[in-house]
Design an enzyme around this catalytic site. Structure first.
Site, PDB file in Angstrom:
ATOM      1  N   CYS A 333       0.834  -1.212   0.000  1.00  0.00           N
ATOM      2  CA  CYS A 333       0.000   0.000   0.000  1.00  0.00           C
ATOM      3  C   CYS A 333       0.868   1.262   0.000  1.00  0.00           C
ATOM      4  O   CYS A 333       1.500   1.559  -0.995  1.00  0.00           O
ATOM      5  CB  CYS A 333      -0.970  -0.032   1.183  1.00  0.00           C
ATOM      6  SG  CYS A 333      -2.353   1.115   0.993  1.00  0.00           S
ATOM      7  N   HIS A 450      -3.769  -5.492   0.929  1.00  0.00           N
ATOM      8  CA  HIS A 450      -3.514  -5.832   2.328  1.00  0.00           C
ATOM      9  C   HIS A 450      -3.921  -7.281   2.574  1.00  0.00           C
ATOM     10  O   HIS A 450      -4.896  -7.776   2.009  1.00  0.00           O
ATOM     11  CB  HIS A 450      -4.324  -4.932   3.262  1.00  0.00           C
ATOM     12  CG  HIS A 450      -3.857  -3.518   3.293  1.00  0.00           C
ATOM     13  ND1 HIS A 450      -2.774  -3.110   4.026  1.00  0.00           N
ATOM     14  CD2 HIS A 450      -4.346  -2.408   2.688  1.00  0.00           C
ATOM     15  CE1 HIS A 450      -2.606  -1.796   3.867  1.00  0.00           C
ATOM     16  NE2 HIS A 450      -3.540  -1.357   3.057  1.00  0.00           N
TER      17      HIS A 450
END
Length: 513
Positions: A333, A450
């Site tokens: 991310c 994630h």
């Protein structure tokens, strides 16, 4: 009205989340329709629900323990610190803007309580029992007037309260007595029992203390819960992260996670840390980095400022030195965005910088925008070359939670194919790979997904590639994340059930358990 019990603490990190989780599992085992609830969470560790909304991870673990799919009614208000006493306010799973602590507590929190009451109304209509978690301490006199997560909730529902203290940190008796003394009379009346948590040793030695507490406060001590090592349950906040620093480096594979000031979603790496042949440790400065077999740049609530931090502390140079020698470098991310050539922020959604140079490993640039992407995804790893191995996996669940859109150069290889997004069919590629750095055979990998390491097969393939580089034989899959979580919830429930006076708890809740 639905039956409710509320867990409050004498301070943060005394075990409210864990005992709430335990009660959710105990009641679920009894066949109840039980649901967790926390009005307001402050954490950088968050989760994305099936309908693309954001909530705190503690309530996700509690939902799992209750046999439920997470939903934002369990956590209607989420505050994500961005720095300088400022937080992004997430209401019912969607960000509504950044506010200073003063702006939120003095001007907005009581408005947000309307959403809290609406969520509680829906939960009351659907579930038999609500297990409610407070935040910090209910005795913070400077915050009480605008507090929406502790006694305001208890009084709204007239819910009985159990007050928890952490004896492991010391001062538990004084904390319990002092907290009760600082409560208003009507608030104190709602406290129906005390719990001593994280005890080590012979519980019989506490008998004089328990007698004193009951005589001094007029409140029963429901029990003493022992300190439980390695629970295997997701942690909520950065206080828990402090306990992850001192990891024994006796396992053959060493993985360093760069701990930046605004690190978020550190639970992405718990499954790696749980592997028996992995020592995973968090690094705050360059002297701590050592010689890891792999380096991870984690997610960040403020990617730009964390990137500047890496530069100013010299961590960028240390990472570059190791990457040039072939140490694999992964970015998740925000860490993934850092690996590109540049990060642009024309609307100043994160910082005052219009643009900042990235670490320059991947041929890509990211431009921030006000709109945040929050969605669950399912992806395949398609013949991804890593350290001389070909990694492949199917149906890898995860979620995206980021601001900004990334544009790629023509030669970028994408290792992950997303075939479902928000439970709908999808067809897009994620991530980027660099397989050579400064003439050396290195590995730089980034992804927006994630939870990518929670897939048992993919995680083991990555670790086995690291083992192979060190001349170690590959191992079969060692852990089943989902099964081990279930085992952990059941173990926690058994410990708490054994430690608490369940008949007294039933009496407090006005029922038979």
């Amino acid at each position: 009205m639905s039956n409710a019990i509320m867990l409050m603490g004498t301070s943060s990190h005394v075990g409210k989340s864990i005992i709430t989780t335990a009660l959710c599992r105990i009641f679920h085992q009894q066949g109840r329709k039980v649901v967790p609830f926390k009005a307001q969470n402050m954490a950088l560790n968050s989760y994305v629900t099936r309908d693309g909304r954001e909530m705190g991870r503690a309530q996700v673990a509690q939902a799992e323990a209750a046999g439920l799919e997470p939903m934002v009614d369990m956590n209607p208000v989420l505050l994500k610190p961005t720095g300088n006493s400022c937080s992004q306010v997430v209401l019912m799973g969607k960000p509504i803007g950044n506010m200073s602590a003063r702006e939120y507590h003095k001007g907005y929190s009581l408005k947000a309580f309307d959403a809290v009451k609406e969520s509680l109304g829906r939960l009351q209509a659907e579930y038999d029992t609500i297990v409610i978690e407070g935040a910090g301490s209910p005795a913070e006199v400077n915050l009480k007037a605008n507090d929406i997560v502790n006694m305001r909730v208890a009084k709204y529902l007239q819910a009985p309260v159990l007050l928890i203290a952490d004896i492991d940190r010391g001062g538990a008796l004084a904390a319990l007595v002092g907290t009760l003394e600082l409560l208003d009379e009507d608030e104190r009346a709602l406290v129906k029992g005390l719990i001593i948590n994280k005890f080590r040793g012979d519980v019989s030695l506490l008998t004089p203390a328990i007698d004193f507490l009951e005589q001094k406060t007029g409140k029963p001590v429901l029990g003493v819960v022992p300190h439980v090592e390695a629970l295997g349950i997701d942690d909520e906040d950065s206080v828990s992260l402090e306990e992850k620093q001192a990891v024994p480096l006796d396992a053959p594979i060493k993985i360093a996670v760069i701990r930046t000031p605004k690190l978020s979603n550190f639970t992405d790496f718990d499954s790696l840390a749980a592997e028996p042949d992995v020592s995973l440790y968090y690094v705050s400065d360059k002297e701590e980095l050592g010689e890891p077999d792999m380096i991870i740049l984690p997610g960040s609530k403020n990617t730009t400022e964390d990137l500047i931090h890496l530069r100013e502390t010299g961590m960028e140079r240390e990472i570059s030195r190791r990457a040039a020698k072939g140490t694999p470098l992964w970015g998740i991310c925000g860490g993934y965005q850092m690996l590109g050539k540049a990060i642009h922020d024309p609307e100043h959604t994160e910082s005052e910088h219009d643009s900042i140079e990235g670490l320059g490993y991947l041929d890509m640039e990211t431009t921030f925008a006000a709109q945040k992407r929050t969605t669950q995804v399912t992806a395949d790893c398609v013949q991804f070359p890593f350290l001389g191995q070909l990694l492949a996996a199917q149906d890898m669940p995860g979620y995206e939670i980021h601001m900004g859109k990334t544009a790629f150069g023509p030669a970028v290889h994408h290792p992950f194919h997303i075939h479902a997004r928000a439970a709908q069919e999808a067809d897009s590629w994620d991530g980027a790979v660099l397989r050579e750095q400064n003439g050396q055979q290195g590995e730089v990998v980034g992804t927006y997904i994630h939870g990518i390491f929670d897939h048992d097969g993919f995680r083991r393939q990555v670790i086995n590639a690291l083992r192979s580089r060190k001349g170690l034989s590959p191992l079969a899959i060692q852990r089943n994340v989902r099964a081990e979580k279930e085992k952990a919830y059941n173990h926690l429930a058994a410990v708490v059930r054994e430690s608490l006076d369940m008949e007294k708890l039933a009496e407090i809740m006005g029922e038979k358990l």
